[in-house]
Design an enzyme around this catalytic site. Structure first.
Site, PDB file in Angstrom:
ATOM      1  CB  ALA A 119       4.996  21.204  24.630  1.00 37.62           C
ATOM      2  CE1 TYR A 120      -1.044  20.831  30.692  1.00 40.09           C
ATOM      3  CE2 TYR A 120      -2.815  20.668  29.077  1.00 40.09           C
ATOM      4  CZ  TYR A 120      -2.380  20.612  30.387  1.00 40.09           C
ATOM      5  OH  TYR A 120      -3.281  20.348  31.394  1.00 40.09           O
TER       6      TYR A 120
END
Length: 231
Positions: free
Chosen positions: A137-138
């Site tokens: 996600a990051y």
């Protein structure tokens, strides 16, 4: 020095309460720039939730003129395999890291264009290029910041407003204090310098990108990775 920035230059730094954001605010202030920090955490000059459209609009109304916008606000998000990542957690990371940059740029770029000068510096990450395992996600959100920077840089290329990104490797910040030590160690092992970066080192690059010393670079990504970056 003050002549590196327009007379009466004003900067706005999100995520300015700590870490890279605080270091950027300090470095710009040292150069004679009037700096406003904004954060959802305590300690900033102005409160803001960059993921919230109304909060960003209210911030823009309160702050007024901004010549240098530094988008530092960000979150690490969930650690673990993609298949174990909840959609809500995924969206929460994008809301801050990507939507936040979009909303801030959309709110403040028009006034820069109207004056014919401005600098926008977005904090991306080497993870947005490499894709860190266990941090999908990051990594994906920061890849989106890179693409947004390139798109907006091209859109504003003839306006006097330059838009660039900085992609650090792991940096010694409060945000990383809760990061899985194994993830941090992997990043350190991939870094030829063998250490994490310091916020002041990132701030130095941001201050240069926010100054009048550059005039022919926009939509670019500047690595600050201790030699890790390969493209």
């Amino acid at each position: 020095m003050i002549d590196e920035y327009p007379e009466g230059c004003r900067a706005l730094v999100t995520g300015g309460a700590s870490g890279i954001g605080a270091a950027c605010a300090e470095r710009l202030a040292e150069a004679g720039v009037a700096v406003v920090t904004a954060d959802r955490a305590d300690g900033a000059d102005e409160p803001v939730d960059v993921a919230d459209e109304a909060s960003v609009a209210a911030l823009a109304a309160r702050v007024g003129r901004v010549d240098v916008l530094v988008n530092c606000a960000g979150v690490i998000g969930p650690a673990g395999p993609v298949v174990d990542t909840e959609l809500a957690a995924w969206r929460g990371v994008f809301a801050v890291n990507t939507d936040g940059v979009f909303l801030m740029c959309r709110a403040f770029a028009p006034q820069m264009v109207a004056r014919g000068w401005g600098r926008i510096v977005n904090l991306a990450s080497i993870a947005g290029k490499d894709g860190n395992p266990g941090q999908a996600a990051y990594s994906a959100s920061k890849a989106a910041v890179i693409a947004l920077t390139k798109s907006l840089g091209k859109e504003l290329a003839q306006t006097g407003v330059l838009v660039n990104a900085v992609a650090p490797a792991v940096v010694q910040t409060p945000m990383n204090a809760a990061t899985d030590p194994a993830v941090l160690e992997r990043s350190r092992a991939l870094t030829p310098m063998g250490r994490a970066g310091r916020p002041a080192e990132i701030a130095e690059l941001v201050a240069w990108l926010g100054s009048a010393r550059i005039g022919f670079s926009t939509g670019a990504v500047y690595d600050a990775s201790g030699g890790r970056a390969t493209y």
